[in-house]
Design a protein around this motif. Structure first.
Motif, PDB file in Angstrom:
ATOM      1  N   GLU A 174       0.808  -1.229   0.000  1.00  0.00           N
ATOM      2  CA  GLU A 174       0.000   0.000   0.000  1.00  0.00           C
ATOM      3  C   GLU A 174       0.840   1.277   0.000  1.00  0.00           C
ATOM      4  OE1 GLU A 174      -2.506  -0.310   3.395  1.00  0.00           O
ATOM      5  OE2 GLU A 174      -3.351  -2.229   2.724  1.00  0.00           O
ATOM      6  N   ALA A 175       2.152   1.112   0.088  1.00  0.00           N
ATOM      7  CA  ALA A 175       3.019   2.297   0.056  1.00  0.00           C
ATOM      8  C   ALA A 175       4.312   1.956  -0.678  1.00  0.00           C
ATOM      9  CB  ALA A 175       3.330   2.764   1.473  1.00  0.00           C
ATOM     10  N   LYS A 176       5.012   3.034  -1.082  1.00  0.00           N
ATOM     11  CA  LYS A 176       6.276   2.813  -1.808  1.00  0.00           C
ATOM     12  C   LYS A 176       7.468   3.021  -0.867  1.00  0.00           C
ATOM     13  CE  LYS A 176       5.616   5.750  -5.312  1.00  0.00           C
ATOM     14  NZ  LYS A 176       4.308   6.361  -5.480  1.00  0.00           N
ATOM     15  N   GLN A 224      23.290   3.874   6.613  1.00  0.00           N
ATOM     16  CA  GLN A 224      23.871   2.553   6.342  1.00  0.00           C
ATOM     17  C   GLN A 224      23.189   1.474   7.174  1.00  0.00           C
ATOM     18  OE1 GLN A 224      25.417   5.308   6.944  1.00  0.00           O
ATOM     19  NE2 GLN A 224      27.107   5.637   5.511  1.00  0.00           N
ATOM     20  N   ARG A 225      22.981   1.777   8.441  1.00  0.00           N
ATOM     21  CA  ARG A 225      22.351   0.770   9.314  1.00  0.00           C
ATOM     22  C   ARG A 225      20.901   0.541   8.900  1.00  0.00           C
ATOM     23  NH1 ARG A 225      23.563  -1.577  14.404  1.00  0.00           N
ATOM     24  NH2 ARG A 225      22.172  -0.162  15.529  1.00  0.00           N
ATOM     25  N   LEU A 226      20.200   1.602   8.531  1.00  0.00           N
ATOM     26  CA  LEU A 226      18.808   1.424   8.102  1.00  0.00           C
ATOM     27  C   LEU A 226      18.754   0.566   6.834  1.00  0.00           C
ATOM     28  CD1 LEU A 226      17.245   4.943   8.787  1.00  0.00           C
ATOM     29  CD2 LEU A 226      16.744   2.814   9.987  1.00  0.00           C
ATOM     30  N   GLU A 227      19.735   0.797   5.968  1.00  0.00           N
ATOM     31  CA  GLU A 227      19.802   0.022   4.725  1.00  0.00           C
ATOM     32  C   GLU A 227      20.049  -1.458   5.041  1.00  0.00           C
ATOM     33  OE1 GLU A 227      19.206  -0.477   0.956  1.00  0.00           O
ATOM     34  OE2 GLU A 227      19.016   1.512   1.867  1.00  0.00           O
ATOM     35  N   LYS A 228      20.984  -1.667   5.974  1.00  0.00           N
ATOM     36  CA  LYS A 228      21.366  -3.030   6.329  1.00  0.00           C
ATOM     37  C   LYS A 228      20.168  -3.825   6.882  1.00  0.00           C
ATOM     38  CE  LYS A 228      24.545  -5.388   9.459  1.00  0.00           C
ATOM     39  NZ  LYS A 228      25.365  -5.149  10.631  1.00  0.00           N
ATOM     40  N   TYR A 229      19.320  -3.150   7.653  1.00  0.00           N
ATOM     41  CA  TYR A 229      18.211  -3.863   8.311  1.00  0.00           C
ATOM     42  C   TYR A 229      16.899  -3.752   7.540  1.00  0.00           C
ATOM     43  CZ  TYR A 229      21.142  -4.683  12.369  1.00  0.00           C
ATOM     44  OH  TYR A 229      22.135  -5.133  13.198  1.00  0.00           O
ATOM     45  N   LYS A 230      16.972  -3.182   6.329  1.00  0.00           N
ATOM     46  CA  LYS A 230      15.724  -2.858   5.615  1.00  0.00           C
ATOM     47  C   LYS A 230      14.826  -4.069   5.407  1.00  0.00           C
ATOM     48  CE  LYS A 230      15.345  -1.257   1.242  1.00  0.00           C
ATOM     49  NZ  LYS A 230      15.822  -0.316   0.220  1.00  0.00           N
ATOM     50  N   GLN A 231      15.401  -5.164   4.949  1.00  0.00           N
ATOM     51  CA  GLN A 231      14.553  -6.333   4.644  1.00  0.00           C
ATOM     52  C   GLN A 231      13.880  -6.858   5.909  1.00  0.00           C
ATOM     53  OE1 GLN A 231      13.558  -6.892   1.742  1.00  0.00           O
ATOM     54  NE2 GLN A 231      15.061  -5.428   0.928  1.00  0.00           N
ATOM     55  N   ALA A 232      14.646  -6.934   6.978  1.00  0.00           N
ATOM     56  CA  ALA A 232      14.081  -7.409   8.256  1.00  0.00           C
ATOM     57  C   ALA A 232      13.004  -6.445   8.752  1.00  0.00           C
ATOM     58  CB  ALA A 232      15.186  -7.543   9.294  1.00  0.00           C
ATOM     59  N   GLU A 233      13.257  -5.157   8.586  1.00  0.00           N
ATOM     60  CA  GLU A 233      12.271  -4.162   9.035  1.00  0.00           C
ATOM     61  C   GLU A 233      10.974  -4.265   8.249  1.00  0.00           C
ATOM     62  OE1 GLU A 233      14.806  -0.572  11.010  1.00  0.00           O
ATOM     63  OE2 GLU A 233      14.218  -0.291   8.926  1.00  0.00           O
ATOM     64  N   LEU A 234      11.122  -4.471   6.931  1.00  0.00           N
ATOM     65  CA  LEU A 234       9.919  -4.591   6.097  1.00  0.00           C
ATOM     66  C   LEU A 234       9.130  -5.846   6.477  1.00  0.00           C
ATOM     67  CD1 LEU A 234      11.313  -3.450   2.632  1.00  0.00           C
ATOM     68  CD2 LEU A 234       9.532  -2.325   3.980  1.00  0.00           C
ATOM     69  N   ALA A 235       9.862  -6.921   6.761  1.00  0.00           N
ATOM     70  CA  ALA A 235       9.182  -8.166   7.128  1.00  0.00           C
ATOM     71  C   ALA A 235       8.419  -8.015   8.440  1.00  0.00           C
ATOM     72  CB  ALA A 235      10.206  -9.297   7.231  1.00  0.00           C
ATOM     73  N   LEU A 236       9.004  -7.246   9.366  1.00  0.00           N
ATOM     74  CA  LEU A 236       8.386  -7.115  10.696  1.00  0.00           C
ATOM     75  C   LEU A 236       7.460  -5.900  10.809  1.00  0.00           C
ATOM     76  CD1 LEU A 236      11.547  -7.917  12.808  1.00  0.00           C
ATOM     77  CD2 LEU A 236       9.451  -9.278  12.804  1.00  0.00           C
ATOM     78  N   GLY A 237       7.624  -4.943   9.919  1.00  0.00           N
ATOM     79  CA  GLY A 237       6.866  -3.696  10.038  1.00  0.00           C
ATOM     80  C   GLY A 237       7.316  -2.900  11.247  1.00  0.00           C
ATOM     81  N   MET A 238       8.623  -2.942  11.516  1.00  0.00           N
ATOM     82  CA  MET A 238       9.142  -2.350  12.747  1.00  0.00           C
ATOM     83  C   MET A 238      10.546  -1.809  12.529  1.00  0.00           C
ATOM     84  SD  MET A 238       8.576  -4.431  16.234  1.00  0.00           S
ATOM     85  CE  MET A 238      10.121  -5.275  16.274  1.00  0.00           C
ATOM     86  N   THR A 239      10.844  -0.655  13.113  1.00  0.00           N
ATOM     87  CA  THR A 239      12.184  -0.070  13.005  1.00  0.00           C
ATOM     88  C   THR A 239      13.116  -0.768  14.002  1.00  0.00           C
ATOM     89  OG1 THR A 239      11.188   2.020  12.357  1.00  0.00           O
ATOM     90  CG2 THR A 239      13.477   2.107  13.121  1.00  0.00           C
TER      91      THR A 239
END
Ligand SMILES: Nc1ncnc2c1ncn2[C@@H]1O[C@H](COP(=O)(O)OP(=O)(O)O)[C@@H](O)[C@H]1O
Ligand SMILES: [Mg+2]
Length: 350
Positions: A174-176, A224-239
Motif C-alpha cells: 500500500e506504500a512505496k 547505512q544501518r537502516l539500509e542493512k536492516y531494511k529487509q528485516a524491518e519490512l518483514a516485521l513492520g518495525m524499526t
C-alpha cells in the motif's frame, strides 16, 4: 533552593493537606498506604512535570474528583500544577496547567525552579529489569535537564510510529519505499542527538564510579544501518535500529575480569550499583544546573546494609532530604547520625 512547603488538593489519597519542610532532614513516617510515596510523587511532579509511577496523569487525581492541585513554595516562588480529566463542571479544560506565582507557564519555563533526585526500592530494576526501564530512566533525567533532548525525543517517538506504519504499508503493497526517506531523515537527525546526549551522561556517570562501570549498549541510527536492516524491518513492520533499542548494563571489575551485575552480582552488589548510579545522578544534576537538588528517599533504609546506610547518611546531611519510612520509628543508628531532623507522622485516614 529549599522546598518550604507543599499543599495537596485532591492529590491521590489526600483531599486537602499541607506539609511544611525545613532545611533539616524530614522523615515522613507511617504505615503502608498512609500516603508517604504520594507526597514524594507530588514533589517530584513539581520538579519534573510528571509522575515517577503513574502512566497517565489522571491517576494522580483523587478518585471521584475532577481536578488535582499541587502547590510548592520554594524561597519566594510558588509553583503550582493543576491536573484535570479534561472537564470541570461540564466545561472543557486543559488536562495540565503549570503556574509560577499564579501566572500560567509553558513547561520549559516551569521546569528548573525545583530539582529533585529520587531513590526508591524499585530502582533495583535498573539492574534487573528490562531495557525499557533503563531507557525510561535516561529519558526521565535528560528530559528535565536538556530541552533539546526533550524535543528530539518527542519528534523521534512520533516519527518512529509513522515510520513503522509506512513499513507495514509497504509490506502490504500500500506504500512505496520512497515514502521512507522523509522518516529516515527525521529519525536519523533526532536519534543521533538522543544517542549523543545519553553517551555524554553515561561517560559522566562512569567518572563517578569506582569498581563498577556502565556500558552503553548503543543502537546508532544511520542511513547505512537502516539500509542493512531494511529487509528485516519490512518483514516485521518495525524499526530495528535507533535509540529506542538502546540499553546499558552494569559491569563490576573483579580479579578475574568484568562481570555483568544483572547476571552474576549478589543482591548487595546490585543495590550498591544502583546507589552509585543515584549518587552520579546527583552530581550530574548539580553539574548541569548549578543547583543542589533535594533528595527524596522512598523507604530505602530497610534495603541497605550498614555500610551503604552510612554512605547515604553522609550525603543526606549535605542536602535537603525527605525520607519516607514505614512504621512509627526509625532505627536508632540512623537517628543518631542525622544531624537535625523533623518528623511528620501520617495515618491511613489522611
Ligand atoms: N487517585 C487516587 N485517589 C485516591 N486514593 C488513591 C489514589 N491513588 C492512590 N491512592 C491511595 O493511596 C494509597 C497509597 O499511598 P502510598 O503513598 O503509596 O502509601 P505509602 O505510605 O505506603 O507509600 C493507597 O491507599 C491508594 O488506594
Ligand atoms: Mg510507599
Amino acid at each position: 533552593m529549599i522546598l518550604k512547603l507543599i499543599q495537596l488538593e485532591n492529590f491521590r489519597s489526600f483531599k486537602k493537606r499541607e506539609f511544611k519542610f525545613s532545611f533539616k532532614t524530614c522523615f515522613l513516617l507511617g504505615p503502608n498506604t498512609a500516603g508517604k510515596t504520594n507526597v514524594l510523587e507530588a514533589i517530584y511532579l513539581l520538579a519534573s512535570g510528571k509522575s515517577f509511577r503513574a502512566s497517565q496523569d489522571t491517576e494522580m487525581i483523587k478518585y471521584e474528583s475532577e481536578f488535582s492541585r499541587v502547590k510548592g513554595k520554594i524561597e519566594k516562588d510558588e509553583l503550582e500544577i493543576i491536573l484535570t480529566r479534561g472537564e470541570i463542571n461540564g466545561k472543557r479544560t486543559n488536562k495540565k496547567l503549570y503556574k509560577i506565582n499564579n501566572t500560567p507557564k509553558r513547561l520549559p519555563d516551569f521546569l528548573g525552579s525545583l530539582r529533585a533526585v529520587l531513590f526508591k526500592p524499585e530502582d533495583i530494576n535498573l539492574v534487573l529489569g528490562s531495557p525499557s526501564i533503563r531507557r525510561d530512566y535516561l529519558n526521565l533525567i535528560l528530559e528535565q535537564l536538556d530541552w533539546q533532548y526533550r524535543t528530539c525525543l518527542s519528534a523521534y517517538n512520533k516519527g518512529l510510529r509513522q515510520r513503522n506504519k509506512v513499513l507495514s504499508k509497504i509490506r502490504e503493497g500500500e506504500a512505496k519505499e520512497s515514502q521512507l526517506t522523509f522518516w529516515n531523515q527525521l529519525l536519523i537527525k533526532n536519534g543521533q542527538i538522543i544517542n549523543q546526549t545519553r553517551e555524554i551522561m553515561i561517560i559522566f556517570y562512569n567518572k563517578q564510579f569506582k569498581d563498577t562501570e556502565i556500558i552503553y549498549d548503543k543502537s546508532p541510527i544511520t542511513l547505512q544501518r537502516l539500509e542493512k536492516y531494511k529487509q528485516a524491518e519490512l518483514a516485521l513492520g518495525m524499526t530495528l535500529v535507533g535509540p529506542h533499542r538502546d540499553d546499558f548494563k552494569f559491569l563490576k571489575h573483579k580479579a578475574n575480569g568484568r562481570k555483568d551485575l544483572s547476571l552474576y552480582g549478589s543482591r548487595g552488589e546490585q543495590r550498591l550499583a544502583v546507589l552509585y548510579l543515584k549518587l552520579a545522578e546527583l552530581k550530574f544534576v548539580i553539574q548541569k544546573t548549578n543547583q543542589k537538588p533535594i533528595l527524596l528517599l522512598d523507604d530505602i533504609f530497610s534495603e541497605l546494609d550498614k555500610k551503604n546506610r552510612k554512605l547515604v547518611i553522609k550525603i543526606i546531611n549535605d542536602y535537603q532530604t525527605i525520607i519516607t519510612n514505614t512504621g512509627e520509628e526509625i532505627d536508632k543508628d540512623i537517628k543518631k547520625e542525622i544531624k537535625d531532623s523533623l518528623f511528620i507522622k501520617l495515618n491511613i485516614d489522611n
